[in-house]
Design a protein around this motif. Structure first.
Motif: not given
Length: 471
Positions: A199, A397, A399, A403
């Motif tokens: 992001d 990855d 994502s 996180t």
């Protein structure tokens, strides 16, 4: 006969291209660490020759760099074949070096067309304020853009002082590196992460405390050191070379719009996804990149045509620093080919021990080791592919990395951006700022002298950051 040599070479390369379609990738597993000798030779030449043979280096650094590049390309062609060598050369030029030089030239030209009118007096307070402003600008217009915009007025503000080198050194630490850590616009490694799916505002949310700590500590150390120099006897020259004027202001203000256009084109090339692409000797050249580069060339021409000659004269604008950086980085981008390939080979390559060291015995990633491994390699290699190697080593990855493995991604991002300040070649604007400063008469530290500064100031701060954030 001589006039036909380059067209003939270009025609030969053109007809060779179809046979080079799969030649751009180098298998790092098949390489020995000896292929890194030309790259080490370039680095040692930059570090040692200006000290041992300054006249020879000053007049022939381009030839010396070219010799090291040939010391890699010729043996590589003999061992792996001309298609492999030519494909690697084309990839380095089209995918990396030419876009790099076009962007750097655009920023150098546009920033060189902005003149801050008036005489700023380089007191510790003013110098610290300029460094702080540069740190903020770096994350929004890139470390290169902020560096090119502010280095000239900073040097001019301090042209009445005997000690200026430390001001430029801290400028490289803060503006050319640490300040660009908050957005993908700031530094190429973060832009690569953005292209991979990270992001846009992830970095500002996750490494803002680290950035604030590093930039804040550096500004505090600089203010104390600069104050010590400033209040010494005989620090100020008897006469200020830059005369005082009634008001401060900007000349060449149209270049601010062009600077915004440069940032916009870089962003566009990241957001725009187009299926249109051309395969040249195994290197994919996409339409967004071509539009970006064409736009940057147009902006450079517009800036040169529209900037008043007096602005360039007041800024002491010249092509010397740009030519020096272009020649040196041509050798670096070519000789680094096998080094990056060996690094990309991961645990199966010659640098497998480094890649394996970032994993704990239980198989989980070690953020501290990622921070130092990514940072140490980014100090001497191109920090963008180094970031990408460790990004993929951690799983690749976005994502998951944003996180569950957020500390690991933060460590990779911080290491790649922050530790680019450890050497002159760790980040593109470092060498450019050095060249501009020396062109203005500032006696900058040697390659190893600069590393004494970074080792004594930056490394202790990186150690503290490791214990606070990356354990």
């Amino acid at each position: 006969m001589k006039s036909l040599r380059w067209p003939a070479l270009a025609a030969l390369l053109f007809f060779m291209l179809p046979g080079l379609a799969m030649a751009a990738e180098v298998d790092g597993r098949a390489l020995s660490v000896l292929w890194g000798v030309p790259f080490a030779g370039v680095l040692l030449s930059i570090a040692i020759l200006p000290l041992l043979a300054p006249t020879v280096w000053h007049h022939h650094f381009g030839k010396i760099t070219a010799a090291w590049a040939l010391a890699f390309l010729v043996p590589f062609a003999l061992v792996f074949g001309v298609p492999a060598a030519a494909g690697s050369l084309v990839h380095a030029l089209l995918a990396e070096y030419i876009p790099f030089v076009i962007l750097l030239t655009a920023l150098f030209t546009v920033a060189g067309g902005i003149y801050i009118r008036g005489n700023l007096h380089g007191s510790p307070g003013l110098n610290t304020a300029i460094l702080a402003i540069g740190a903020v600008l770096a994350s929004f217009m890139g470390t290169t853009g902020a560096s090119m915009l502010l280095i000239r007025p900073l040097i001019r503000a301090n042209d009445n002082r005997r000690h200026v080198a430390h001001v430029v050194v801290f400028f490289i630490f803060i503006v050319s590196n640490a300040g660009g850590s908050l957005t993908p616009l700031g530094d190429p490694p973060l832009f690569l992460g953005f292209l991979k799916g990270v992001d846009f505002f992830w970095t500002v949310r996750h490494i803002f405390p680290e950035t604030l700590f590093l930039v804040g500590a550096l500004l505090a150390i600089f203010f104390v050191l600069d104050s010590w120099y400033y209040h010494r006897r005989e620090e100020l020259l008897p006469r200020d070379p830059t005369p005082d004027t009634p008001t401060l202001g900007f000349d060449g203000k149209a270049n601010f719009l062009l600077l915004g256009a440069v940032v916009g084109l870089v962003l566009l090339s990241g957001f725009w996804k187009s299926p249109v692409a051309w395969n040249i000797a195994g290197t994919e050249v996409g339409l967004p990149g071509l539009v970006r580069d064409a736009g940057l060339i147009l902006i450079t021409i517009i800036s040169l045509r529209t900037t008043p000659a007096q602005v360039h004269a007041d800024n002491q604008f010249g092509w010397g620093p740009m030519q020096e950086v272009a020649k040196l980085f041509a050798g670096i981008f070519l000789t680094i080919i096998p080094v990056i390939a060996m690094l990309k080979a991961g645990v199966d390559g010659p640098f497998g021990a480094i890649v394996a060291a970032v994993t704990r015995p239980d198989g989980s990633p070690d953020p501290a080791m990622y921070f130092w491994a990514a940072g140490a390699l980014s100090s001497f290699l191109d920090n963008a592919p180094t970031y990408l190697v460790f990004f993929n080593t951690a799983g690749g990855d976005p994502s998951v990395l944003m996180t569950t493995l957020a500390p690991t991604l933060a460590a990779i991002s911080a290491g790649a951006v922050f530790m680019g300040a450890n050497t002159y070649i760790g980040n593109a604007p470092n060498m450019m700022v050095k060249a501009i400063a020396e062109d203005r008469g500032v006696r900058m530290p040697s390659f190893f002298g600069y590393m004494l500064w970074s080792g004594g100031i930056l490394v202790p701060l990186f150690i503290a950051m490791t214990f606070i954030w990356f354990r």
